[in-house]
Design a protein around this motif. Structure first.
Motif, short mmCIF file in Angstrom:
data_model
loop_
_atom_site.label_atom_id
_atom_site.label_comp_id
_atom_site.label_asym_id
_atom_site.label_seq_id
_atom_site.Cartn_x
_atom_site.Cartn_y
_atom_site.Cartn_z
N ARG A 199 0.81 -1.22 0.00
CA ARG A 199 0.00 0.00 0.00
C ARG A 199 0.85 1.27 0.00
O ARG A 199 0.54 2.23 -0.70
CB ARG A 199 -0.96 0.00 1.18
CG ARG A 199 -0.32 -0.12 2.57
CD ARG A 199 -1.42 -0.21 3.63
NE ARG A 199 -0.90 -0.29 4.99
CZ ARG A 199 -0.62 -1.41 5.64
NH1 ARG A 199 -0.79 -2.57 5.03
NH2 ARG A 199 -0.19 -1.39 6.89
N ARG A 200 1.91 1.28 0.78
CA ARG A 200 2.75 2.47 0.82
C ARG A 200 3.51 2.65 -0.49
O ARG A 200 3.62 3.76 -1.02
CB ARG A 200 3.76 2.37 1.98
CG ARG A 200 3.14 2.55 3.34
CD ARG A 200 4.26 2.74 4.34
NE ARG A 200 3.78 2.61 5.71
CZ ARG A 200 4.57 2.52 6.75
NH1 ARG A 200 5.89 2.51 6.59
NH2 ARG A 200 4.08 2.43 7.98
N THR A 203 1.34 4.04 -3.22
CA THR A 203 1.11 5.48 -3.10
C THR A 203 2.39 6.27 -3.42
O THR A 203 2.32 7.46 -3.74
CB THR A 203 0.63 5.85 -1.69
OG1 THR A 203 1.62 5.47 -0.72
CG2 THR A 203 -0.68 5.16 -1.37
N PRO A 227 -4.36 0.61 -3.26
CA PRO A 227 -3.97 0.42 -1.86
C PRO A 227 -5.12 -0.14 -1.03
O PRO A 227 -6.28 0.26 -1.20
CB PRO A 227 -3.61 1.84 -1.40
CG PRO A 227 -3.32 2.59 -2.64
CD PRO A 227 -4.21 2.00 -3.70
N MET A 234 -5.73 6.02 4.08
CA MET A 234 -5.33 6.35 2.71
C MET A 234 -6.54 6.60 1.83
O MET A 234 -7.59 5.96 1.97
CB MET A 234 -4.52 5.19 2.11
CG MET A 234 -3.15 5.01 2.71
SD MET A 234 -2.28 3.63 1.88
CE MET A 234 -0.68 3.74 2.67
N SER A 237 -8.40 4.45 -2.34
CA SER A 237 -8.07 3.10 -1.89
C SER A 237 -9.09 2.12 -2.45
O SER A 237 -10.01 2.51 -3.18
CB SER A 237 -8.08 3.04 -0.35
OG SER A 237 -9.41 3.13 0.13
#
Length: 619
Positions: A199-200, A203, A227, A234, A237
């Motif tokens: 997920r990080r 992004t 994500p 976030m 998503s």
């Protein structure tokens, strides 16, 4: 060839490699994505290819190939050959996602009987190719075949959208252990995990393209992984609308880093240096659990009477239940051992533990990067049991003096359990007080109590609230109730006004509600408002958790075993409640004991009248 007297046979070695502990096909695929990201790729493409033929008219197309292509810096022939050796790898370091040198061969063999790898540093037409074949390993092959110059096949060059001058392509065939049938099911199940693990990085600009195929044809549904944030902070998503475009949770707690909801601990690694461990926490916004929040539009297609856990976003949150363990911007696991899976409220908070690779040994990171065993083992750690009567501060000082290697993690666990989870659970209960299923059950009980009160008025002299009501206007009574709800019981003004409107429009004489009262030893409190008897259940008393809350929890999704467990817990709590009253009587001097006996008789008589209202309604 294998020696006649080999300690380990080739078949046993292959079987051990296949059983290397990957939780799912998606977890094994993640190892290949790790390799691409470690090779500085900004695009990784996942191709899931199903067969063009079906075994029968009713059977589904079966996945027959899985390929992962990245535009990273690629490998020369020597690196390529080493990449398929177990325990060697090409990136054993302390900074990135990788380290252990087993990801490519281990993950591949866990899913298929053959893996082919092409890698290039000067265009895909100048790629090197080699492979591992389990059939050959069983027959005694001891070395990775020497890479040969072989262009990346045209079929893969044509469908790739990010083919670069450098890169790597891994192809699994002769699949044996893929969990799902069909490319769509495989990608749908993989996307949720991939979106969460990376997920990080997504992004930050890493693109992970998911491509379903049948034979050489790309099917509808190709997309980029979105994500999937278990902290729900976030946006955009993969959370269902409306929370795909805005955060569903908000940061929770003050923290000590200057950032809301972030707490930092310093932990010593095996190299003797201190490294930061960050604890992030979040809690659901009210608009995710309630349709009546001003300025927050509830989706028209979702019924406002639906339990929050049954909404599309509530079901999404249930799949992310637990504490997220993050290492080098890549998730290892969401550990569910910190949660009570029976309680639907647990899905509405998030905690993330973020640590660097230099603390792998301290946390117990496994070689397939799927868990942190030492930390997770502390999920059930009871410091009070081990402290043997010491305070936590004394226990901590004792561990420090003894040089206990667990101390840094125990301090983190103490913070999570004592400072975060218990407070999160408490605040979440407050968030929806007087709403949902419990509100309807309270209203139903209050209605039946009203019937009994009206009957009592015909048989008994005026009560205290009746007398106050004769001396007070309705507006004054409403104001007194409003002040009680807002000031004493901490309801929001909007909720207080709703409760008052329901009370007086139904001409109610009894109101049941919940309240926080940690300083009171009573498990319920009674307020005498003109014309209204208001009963507040104390949510901070054990009776509430063990009896009331157990029965008031949502029933949606509960199994028969879970329901039976709730009933058993509530029955035990009720019996203990009666025994505690008996002990109370037993401890009184003679006169108060006789008075307690008389009160019990009177209460029992009135209770039978209230419960009789229930029986009459059922008839």
């Amino acid at each position: 060839m294998t020696s006649k007297y080999s300690i380990v046979t080739a078949d046993l070695t292959v079987k051990a490699l296949q059983d290397s502990g990957y939780k799912s096909t998606a977890h094994a695929i993640a190892e290949l994505i790790d390799n691409g990201i470690e090779a500085e790729a900004d695009l990784v493409e996942l191709f899931v290819v199903e067969s063009t033929e079906r075994p029968s008219q009713w059977a589904r197309h079966r996945v027959e190939k899985i390929g992962v292509l990245d535009n990273g810096k690629g490998m020369d022939d020597e690196l390529l050959r080493n990449s398929l050796r177990f325990g060697v790898g090409t990136r054993q370091n302390r900074k990135g996602i990788g380290r252990f040198g087993v990801g490519l061969p281990n993950s591949s063999i866990s899913q298929c009987n053959r893996v082919d790898v092409w890698s290039w540093t000067n265009g895909p037409d100048n790629a090197y190719h080699t492979y591992l074949d389990l059939g050959e390993l069983r027959n005694g092959r001891a070395e990775v075949p020497k890479p040969e110059k072989e262009k990346l096949p045209d079929e893969w060059q044509e469908i790739s959208e990010g083919l670069g001058e450098t890169g790597t392509f891994v192809l699994w065939t002769q699949l044996e252990r893929v969990q799902w049938r069909g490319s769509k099911a495989t990608l749908d199940n993989t996307e949720s995990l991939i979106g969460r693990l990376y997920r990080r990085l997504i992004t930050q600009g890493i693109q992970i393209r998911l491509v379903p195929m049948r034979g050489s044809e790309v099917l509808l549904g190709a997309r980029d992984a979105r994500p999937n944030d278990p902290l729900y902070l976030m946006a955009p998503s993969s959370t269902p609308p409306p929370f795909n475009q805005k955060p569903m949770f908000r940061p929770y707690g003050g923290g000590n880093t200057g950032e809301i909801g972030v707490e930092k601990f310093m932990v010593k690694g095996v190299d003797g240096n201190d490294y930061p461990v960050l604890i992030r926490s979040s809690i659901s916004t009210e608009s995710a659990r309630r349709p009546d929040i001003a300025g927050e539009e509830w989706p028209k297609e979702v019924s406002p009477s639906l339990q929050p856990g049954s909404t599309p976003w509530g079901k999404h949150a249930a799949k992310n239940l637990g504490i997220s363990l993050m290492r080098a911007d890549r998730e290892l696991d969401v550990d569910t051992r910190w949660t009570n899976s029976y309680d639907p409220v647990e899905r509405w908070w998030g905690i993330e533990i973020d640590f660097p690779p230099q603390l792998d040994e301290v946390f117990g990171v496994t070689n397939n990067k799927q868990s942190a065993t030492i930390f997770s083992s502390l999920a059930t750690f009871d410091w009070e049991e081990e402290a043997d009567g010491m305070s936590y501060e004394e226990f901590r000082d004792t561990l420090r003096a003894e040089g206990d290697h667990r101390l840094p993690l125990i301090e983190i666990v103490y913070h999570i359990r004592e400072k975060l989870i218990s407070k999160l659970q408490s605040d979440l209960k407050d968030q929806t007080r007087g709403t949902g299923a419990s509100r309807k059950r309270h209203e139903k009980v209050a209605t039946k109590a009203d019937e009994a009160v009206r009957r009592r008025k015909e048989e008994a002299p005026p009560s205290y609230t009746d007398t106050l009501g004769a001396q007070t206007s309705v507006e004054e009574s409403k104001q007194q109730q409003y002040e009680s709800l807002v000031n004493t019981h901490k309801y929001s003004p909007a909720d207080a006004e709703r409760i008052i409107e329901e009370t007086w429009s139904n001409d109610r004489r009894v109101q049941l509600l919940t309240s926080r009262n940690p300083d009171s030893s009573a498990f319920f409190n009674v307020e005498y408002i003109p014309r209204l008897l208001q009963v507040a259940l104390n949510m901070d008393h054990p009776v509430y958790d063990d009896l009331i809350a157990v029965l008031d929890q949502d029933l949606d999704g509960a199994t028969r075993e879970e329901l039976a467990e709730r009933l058993e817990s509530a029955a035990s709590a009720f019996k203990l409640l009666l025994m505690s009253w008996a002990r109370f009587e037993d401890e009184q001097p003679e006169k108060p004991r006789k008075r307690a006996w008389q009160m019990r008789q009177d209460w029992g008589r009135i209770a039978s009248e209230f419960l009789r209202a229930d029986d009459e309604e059922d008839d």
